[in-house]
Write a protein that holds these residues in place. Structure first.
Motif, PDB file in Angstrom:
ATOM      1  N   UNK A   1       0.839  -1.213   0.000  1.00  0.00           N
ATOM      2  CA  UNK A   1       0.000   0.000   0.000  1.00  0.00           C
ATOM      3  C   UNK A   1       0.873   1.262   0.000  1.00  0.00           C
ATOM      4  N   UNK A   2       1.890   1.257   0.866  1.00  0.00           N
ATOM      5  CA  UNK A   2       2.774   2.428   0.925  1.00  0.00           C
ATOM      6  C   UNK A   2       3.514   2.617  -0.398  1.00  0.00           C
ATOM      7  N   UNK A   3       3.909   1.495  -1.009  1.00  0.00           N
ATOM      8  CA  UNK A   3       4.580   1.579  -2.305  1.00  0.00           C
ATOM      9  C   UNK A   3       3.642   2.147  -3.372  1.00  0.00           C
ATOM     10  N   UNK A   4       2.379   1.712  -3.352  1.00  0.00           N
ATOM     11  CA  UNK A   4       1.400   2.210  -4.337  1.00  0.00           C
ATOM     12  C   UNK A   4       1.147   3.707  -4.144  1.00  0.00           C
ATOM     13  N   UNK A   5       1.034   4.141  -2.882  1.00  0.00           N
ATOM     14  CA  UNK A   5       0.823   5.575  -2.607  1.00  0.00           C
ATOM     15  C   UNK A   5       2.049   6.372  -3.046  1.00  0.00           C
ATOM     16  N   UNK A   6       3.225   5.812  -2.775  1.00  0.00           N
ATOM     17  CA  UNK A   6       4.470   6.474  -3.175  1.00  0.00           C
ATOM     18  C   UNK A   6       4.508   6.687  -4.695  1.00  0.00           C
ATOM     19  N   UNK A   7       4.073   5.688  -5.446  1.00  0.00           N
ATOM     20  CA  UNK A   7       4.053   5.799  -6.903  1.00  0.00           C
ATOM     21  C   UNK A   7       2.969   6.767  -7.386  1.00  0.00           C
ATOM     22  N   UNK A   8       1.898   6.928  -6.579  1.00  0.00           N
ATOM     23  CA  UNK A   8       0.776   7.772  -7.017  1.00  0.00           C
ATOM     24  C   UNK A   8       0.978   9.254  -6.731  1.00  0.00           C
ATOM     25  N   UNK A   9       1.855   9.570  -5.785  1.00  0.00           N
ATOM     26  CA  UNK A   9       1.960  10.959  -5.325  1.00  0.00           C
ATOM     27  C   UNK A   9       2.331  11.934  -6.451  1.00  0.00           C
ATOM     28  N   UNK A  10       3.356  11.587  -7.201  1.00  0.00           N
ATOM     29  CA  UNK A  10       3.813  12.513  -8.245  1.00  0.00           C
ATOM     30  C   UNK A  10       2.781  12.674  -9.378  1.00  0.00           C
ATOM     31  N   UNK A  11       2.231  11.563  -9.922  1.00  0.00           N
ATOM     32  CA  UNK A  11       1.177  11.742 -10.937  1.00  0.00           C
ATOM     33  C   UNK A  11      -0.041  12.492 -10.402  1.00  0.00           C
ATOM     34  N   UNK A  12      -0.393  12.242  -9.126  1.00  0.00           N
ATOM     35  CA  UNK A  12      -1.540  12.946  -8.535  1.00  0.00           C
ATOM     36  C   UNK A  12      -1.251  14.434  -8.423  1.00  0.00           C
ATOM     37  N   UNK A  13      -0.016  14.752  -8.077  1.00  0.00           N
ATOM     38  CA  UNK A  13       0.371  16.163  -7.997  1.00  0.00           C
ATOM     39  C   UNK A  13       0.245  16.824  -9.367  1.00  0.00           C
ATOM     40  N   UNK A  14       0.734  16.130 -10.382  1.00  0.00           N
ATOM     41  CA  UNK A  14       0.684  16.687 -11.742  1.00  0.00           C
ATOM     42  C   UNK A  14      -0.749  16.916 -12.196  1.00  0.00           C
ATOM     43  N   UNK A  15      -1.581  15.914 -11.978  1.00  0.00           N
ATOM     44  CA  UNK A  15      -2.959  16.013 -12.467  1.00  0.00           C
ATOM     45  C   UNK A  15      -3.811  16.916 -11.573  1.00  0.00           C
ATOM     46  N   UNK A  16      -3.386  17.090 -10.305  1.00  0.00           N
ATOM     47  CA  UNK A  16      -4.191  17.870  -9.369  1.00  0.00           C
ATOM     48  C   UNK A  16      -3.830  19.341  -9.291  1.00  0.00           C
ATOM     49  N   UNK A  17      -2.714  19.740  -9.893  1.00  0.00           N
ATOM     50  CA  UNK A  17      -2.282  21.145  -9.796  1.00  0.00           C
ATOM     51  C   UNK A  17      -3.335  22.087 -10.370  1.00  0.00           C
ATOM     52  N   UNK A  18      -3.821  21.764 -11.557  1.00  0.00           N
ATOM     53  CA  UNK A  18      -4.816  22.619 -12.209  1.00  0.00           C
ATOM     54  C   UNK A  18      -6.089  22.701 -11.365  1.00  0.00           C
TER      55      UNK A  18
END
Length: 337
Positions: free
Chosen positions: A198-215
């Motif tokens: 789970x922690x590994x999956x969240x770690x992988x999701x953070x950067x893409x989520x940041x990119x898609x969530x900035x706007x």
């Protein structure tokens, strides 16, 4: 309290909307250039072989017959079979395992936008015309202006390649094997009790989520700021302050709920945009979701997959808008009238 009549009315309105979207998608794909039978048969296939594929697919039938068949199949949740990418597999089966990946990315991106956008908007409004306000407005303007195809590679270069804080691609470390339950990796790992995964999956999701969530964050903070400023100037807020109520309590108790109504609209619309933005984000981060599938399907001319993917996007978008309307009604019961 939301009345059952209002909910039923909103549900019934979804039918013509979805029918219109289905008609539009069918029309665009059938009016677009290119012959799917030629793609399936191969560029070097004979004309006879191409005509045989057209016969098998029913492409020789009149357009209204094809349209009727398409609607009939759609009512039975049958979106046909993939022509190229997953040849022979039902489109619903392909989307069943691809869509949760995109949904997970969009939800995390939206969560990022809400958790940061709303507080930033409130602080900006409360501290109007200060350095904090100017910085938050500049950040919001930058967030709206920067496209994903530019911010994605830039953040990968900075946080993944240079600093090494995040992985550059993928959904989870190759050290973990997670059986698919729902297709939403963070949820599956929790359900299976694989907390390291789970922690590994969240770690992988953070950067893409940041990119898609900035706007999304930028838009929400701007809307929250303007809405809160409007509420702050209302008479009932001044009355509450005149009675000696503290500023924070006044804003959160009397102002926040009213200021939230237009923000809810933005959140709903933005969620649909995030699903569309996932097409680019998944490509940049090599995430095998429905966005990347759509790009591949368009490139290879896999019409049923394109059709099914667009319909799924449209369905989720209308569903989110329904939830927005119901939330509206909950926050301000006068809307039902």
């Amino acid at each position: 309290m939301i009345s059952k009549r209002y909910v039923l009315k909103r549900l019934l309105l979804l039918i013509p909307v979805l029918a219109g979207v289905a008609t539009l998608v069918f029309s665009i794909l059938h009016l677009s250039p290119g012959n799917p039978a030629r793609v399936i048969a191969g560029q070097r296939a004979s004309e006879a072989a191409v005509r045989e594929v057209e016969r098998q697919l029913g492409l020789n039938d009149p357009i209204w017959v094809q349209y009727g068949r398409f609607l009939f199949d759609l009512l039975q949740f049958d979106l046909g079979e993939s022509y190229i990418i997953r040849r022979g597999q039902p489109v619903t089966s392909v989307l069943r395992w691809k869509f949760p990946i995109t949904l997970e990315l969009a939800v995390y991106g939206q969560l990022f936008g809400i958790l940061f956008g709303i507080p930033v908007g409130i602080i900006s409004a409360v501290k109007q015309d200060t350095i904090t306000d100017h910085l938050s407005r500049f950040g919001a303007l930058a967030g709206i202006s920067v496209p994903i195809f530019w911010s994605g590679p830039l953040l990968i270069l900075l946080f993944a390649v240079e600093l090494g804080w995040f992985p550059t691609s993928g959904r989870i470390s190759t050290d973990f094997v997670v059986p698919q339950l729902t297709g939403i990796l963070t949820l599956d790992t929790l359900l299976l009790g694989q907390y390291d995964a789970f922690l590994s999956a969240v770690h992988h999701l953070l950067l893409p989520s940041l990119v898609i969530g900035i706007y999304s964050m930028a838009l929400i903070s701007r809307m929250m700021r303007s809405s809160m400023l409007e509420v702050i100037r209302q008479d009932y807020i001044r009355t509450a302050r005149a009675k000696g109520q503290g500023t924070k309590i006044t804003l959160m108790k009397h102002g926040f709920r009213n200021a939230l109504i237009p923000v809810v609209t933005v959140i709903g619309i933005q969620f649909g945009s995030l699903l569309g933005g996932a097409v680019l984000t998944e490509t940049v981060f090599a995430i095998p979701g429905i966005g990347q599938l759509l790009v591949d399907a368009i490139r290879d001319g896999d019409y049923p997959l394109v059709q099914g993917t667009v319909l799924i996007f449209a369905f989720v978008f209308t569903l989110v808008n329904l939830l927005v309307d119901l939330t509206y009604s909950y926050l301000d019961p006068r809307i039902e009238q």
